[in-house]
Design a protein around this motif. Structure first.
Motif, short mmCIF file in Angstrom:
data_model
loop_
_atom_site.label_atom_id
_atom_site.label_comp_id
_atom_site.label_asym_id
_atom_site.label_seq_id
_atom_site.Cartn_x
_atom_site.Cartn_y
_atom_site.Cartn_z
N ARG A 122 43.57 -25.81 25.40
CA ARG A 122 44.82 -25.06 25.58
C ARG A 122 44.78 -23.75 24.80
O ARG A 122 44.15 -23.66 23.74
N LEU A 123 45.48 -22.76 25.37
CA LEU A 123 45.64 -21.46 24.73
C LEU A 123 47.12 -21.25 24.41
O LEU A 123 48.01 -21.65 25.18
N PHE A 124 47.34 -20.60 23.29
CA PHE A 124 48.71 -20.30 22.88
C PHE A 124 48.81 -18.78 22.67
O PHE A 124 48.24 -18.24 21.73
N PHE A 125 49.58 -18.13 23.57
CA PHE A 125 49.74 -16.68 23.49
C PHE A 125 50.78 -16.34 22.43
O PHE A 125 51.81 -17.02 22.29
N ASP A 126 50.50 -15.28 21.72
CA ASP A 126 51.39 -14.83 20.65
C ASP A 126 52.33 -13.78 21.24
O ASP A 126 51.96 -12.62 21.43
N TYR A 127 53.58 -14.22 21.51
CA TYR A 127 54.55 -13.32 22.13
C TYR A 127 55.22 -12.40 21.12
O TYR A 127 56.12 -11.63 21.48
N THR A 128 54.83 -12.47 19.87
CA THR A 128 55.34 -11.49 18.90
C THR A 128 54.63 -10.16 19.04
O THR A 128 55.10 -9.15 18.48
N GLU A 129 53.53 -10.12 19.72
CA GLU A 129 52.79 -8.89 19.94
C GLU A 129 53.32 -8.18 21.18
O GLU A 129 53.93 -8.81 22.07
N ASP A 130 53.06 -6.89 21.25
CA ASP A 130 53.46 -6.15 22.44
C ASP A 130 52.71 -6.67 23.67
O ASP A 130 53.31 -6.81 24.75
N ASN A 131 51.43 -6.91 23.50
CA ASN A 131 50.63 -7.54 24.56
C ASN A 131 50.16 -8.90 24.03
O ASN A 131 49.23 -8.96 23.22
N PRO A 132 50.84 -9.97 24.40
CA PRO A 132 50.50 -11.29 23.86
C PRO A 132 49.03 -11.64 24.13
O PRO A 132 48.50 -11.43 25.24
N SER A 133 48.35 -12.19 23.12
CA SER A 133 46.94 -12.56 23.23
C SER A 133 46.73 -13.95 22.65
O SER A 133 47.49 -14.41 21.79
N ALA A 134 45.66 -14.58 23.12
CA ALA A 134 45.26 -15.91 22.62
C ALA A 134 43.74 -15.89 22.47
O ALA A 134 43.03 -15.35 23.32
N VAL A 135 43.27 -16.46 21.39
CA VAL A 135 41.83 -16.44 21.07
C VAL A 135 41.31 -17.87 21.01
O VAL A 135 41.91 -18.73 20.34
N PHE A 136 40.21 -18.09 21.69
CA PHE A 136 39.49 -19.36 21.59
C PHE A 136 38.17 -19.09 20.87
O PHE A 136 37.38 -18.23 21.28
N LYS A 176 43.59 -9.71 30.88
CA LYS A 176 42.33 -9.20 30.36
C LYS A 176 41.64 -10.28 29.53
O LYS A 176 42.28 -10.92 28.68
N VAL A 177 40.33 -10.43 29.76
CA VAL A 177 39.52 -11.43 29.03
C VAL A 177 38.35 -10.70 28.39
O VAL A 177 37.67 -9.89 29.05
N GLU A 178 38.11 -10.99 27.11
CA GLU A 178 37.04 -10.33 26.37
C GLU A 178 36.20 -11.39 25.65
O GLU A 178 36.72 -12.40 25.15
N LEU A 179 34.90 -11.12 25.57
CA LEU A 179 33.98 -11.94 24.78
C LEU A 179 33.68 -11.19 23.49
O LEU A 179 33.29 -10.02 23.51
N LEU A 180 33.89 -11.87 22.36
CA LEU A 180 33.75 -11.24 21.05
C LEU A 180 32.53 -11.81 20.33
O LEU A 180 32.22 -13.01 20.43
N SER A 181 31.84 -10.94 19.60
CA SER A 181 30.69 -11.34 18.80
C SER A 181 31.14 -11.79 17.42
O SER A 181 32.33 -11.84 17.11
N LEU A 182 30.15 -12.13 16.56
CA LEU A 182 30.46 -12.59 15.22
C LEU A 182 31.14 -11.49 14.40
O LEU A 182 31.99 -11.75 13.55
N LYS A 183 30.79 -10.22 14.67
CA LYS A 183 31.39 -9.11 13.95
C LYS A 183 32.69 -8.62 14.56
O LYS A 183 33.26 -7.64 14.11
N GLY A 184 33.15 -9.28 15.63
CA GLY A 184 34.39 -8.87 16.29
C GLY A 184 34.20 -7.82 17.36
O GLY A 184 35.19 -7.30 17.90
N ARG A 244 38.83 -13.98 24.01
CA ARG A 244 40.20 -13.53 23.82
C ARG A 244 40.81 -13.16 25.16
O ARG A 244 40.21 -12.42 25.94
N ALA A 245 42.00 -13.72 25.42
CA ALA A 245 42.75 -13.43 26.63
C ALA A 245 44.04 -12.70 26.26
O ALA A 245 44.72 -13.06 25.29
#
Length: 354
Positions: A122-136, A176-184, A244-245
């Motif tokens: 499950r993903l939980f989007f953070d609606y406190t942000e202007d563009n809600p995001s969720a990170v796995f 939008k979906v992004e793949l993040l590395s160890l350094k972000g 990150r979505a």
């Protein structure tokens, strides 16, 4: 003429020679007669001797039969016991070698194999942000980097959205979906529009009328599940650390969709060689273990034969000791003979000199 007659007369034989010939003839006749007369007695005596010899030999053989039977039975029992002990020993060594080969073979196959990654959380989007995001993040998994290098990564999102008036009026929004590395850092990115499936008002009314009882009972609900195939990526260096979505509203608007739940689904496909090995992993384990088992047996037979056949090894060692003892005896006899020959030679030389 008278002289010629005197010279041509035949000489008369000597009386002594004639008498000796007659004596020899008579002696031969007497000897042959005696031999003929006494031959049955000699034959009877020889047959008696042979009969007594055979009877004595038979008695001795009869006397030796029980001892021979006992010795043969003891020898058979002893050999049978040694054979059973040797069979048990060899079977134990082979079973241990098979277990070792199976462990090594399964370990090698597991080291080579790479299981496809299947993740659904499950993903939980953070609606406190202007563009809600969720990170796995893959830190939640057993390995920090969940997807091995060379795998083809597929990322999908499941959005469970209510059929509310807000979602119907919202229409399109961006995901939008992004793949993040160890350094972000962003390794790969994908963005695509999403929209709730359209249903006209008559269809909604008819569906509400038909599903009124399940809807009132709470068995059914007024919601839709949207599946979005967001991203496909070939895993390589740098490695993927997190996904990150982000929900982005349509341009010139600030309205975001309403969500009941959101889930991320990650699947990976290994290369075709490792995929084939993974599909046939048990067959590969069996064949690898068999090859290692044959190699272990060949090593034992070549370098550690006494471990497999201790009785034969002890027997060969005893035979080698006997052969060595015989060689030592023969060498000692040869040395003694050489010494005796030298002594005789020296004595002959001394006698000759004297």
């Amino acid at each position: 003429m008278e002289e010629l007659d005197i010279d041509l007369k035949i000489p008369e034989p000597l009386r002594a020679d004639w008498f000796m010939a007659l004596v020899d003839i008579q002696a031969d006749l007497i000897y042959n007669a005696l031999v003929v007369l006494t031959s049955p007695l000699f034959l009877l005596y020889r047959s008696y001797r042979r009969a007594t010899a055979t009877v004595s030999a038979a008695e001795k053989a009869v006397k030796r039969v029980p001892s021979r039977i006992k010795g043969g039975a003891a020898r058979v029992i002893r050999r049978t016991g040694f054979g059973l002990m040797g069979a048990c020993h060899v079977s134990m060594v082979m079973v241990v070698a098979m277990i070792v080969a199976a462990v090594i073979g399964v370990g090698i196959v597991n080291l080579y194999l790479e299981k496809p990654v299947v993740v659904r959380e499950r993903l939980f989007f953070d609606y406190t942000e202007d563009n809600p995001s969720a990170v796995f993040s893959f830190d939640k998994r057993k390995r920090p980097f969940g997807v091995p290098v060379g795998h083809k990564l597929h990322v999908s999102l499941l959005l469970w959205m209510p059929e509310s008036d807000l979602n119907r009026r919202l229409g399109l929004f961006q995901l939008k979906v992004e793949l993040l590395s160890l350094k972000g850092e962003t390794i790969a990115r994908s963005s695509q529009p999403c929209m709730l499936r359209f249903r006209s008002k008559p269809i909604r009314l008819a569906r509400t009328f038909v599903m009124s009882v399940p809807l009132v009972a709470g068995i059914a609900n007024e919601a839709q599940t949207m599946r979005v195939d967001a991203l496909t990526h070939q895993e390589k260096w740098p490695r993927t650390k997190a996904v990150r979505a982000t929900l982005i509203p349509r341009a010139h608007t600030w309205t975001l969709p309403q969500l009941y739940e959101a889930e991320i689904v990650i699947n990976s496909n290994p290369p075709w060689m490792k995929r084939m090995a993974y599909n046939w992993k048990w067959t590969l384990c069996v064949w690898t273990s068999m090859y290692i088992y044959v190699a272990v047996l060949m090593t034992l037979l070549w370098y550690y034969r006494p471990l497999l056949f201790p009785y034969i090894a002890s027997r060969t060692a005893a035979e080698i000791e006997l052969v060595e003892e015989e060689v030592i005896k023969t060498t000692r006899l040869r040395e003694r003979r050489n010494k005796s020959r030298r002594r005789t030679f020296t004595t002959t030389q001394e006698t000759y000199i004297e």
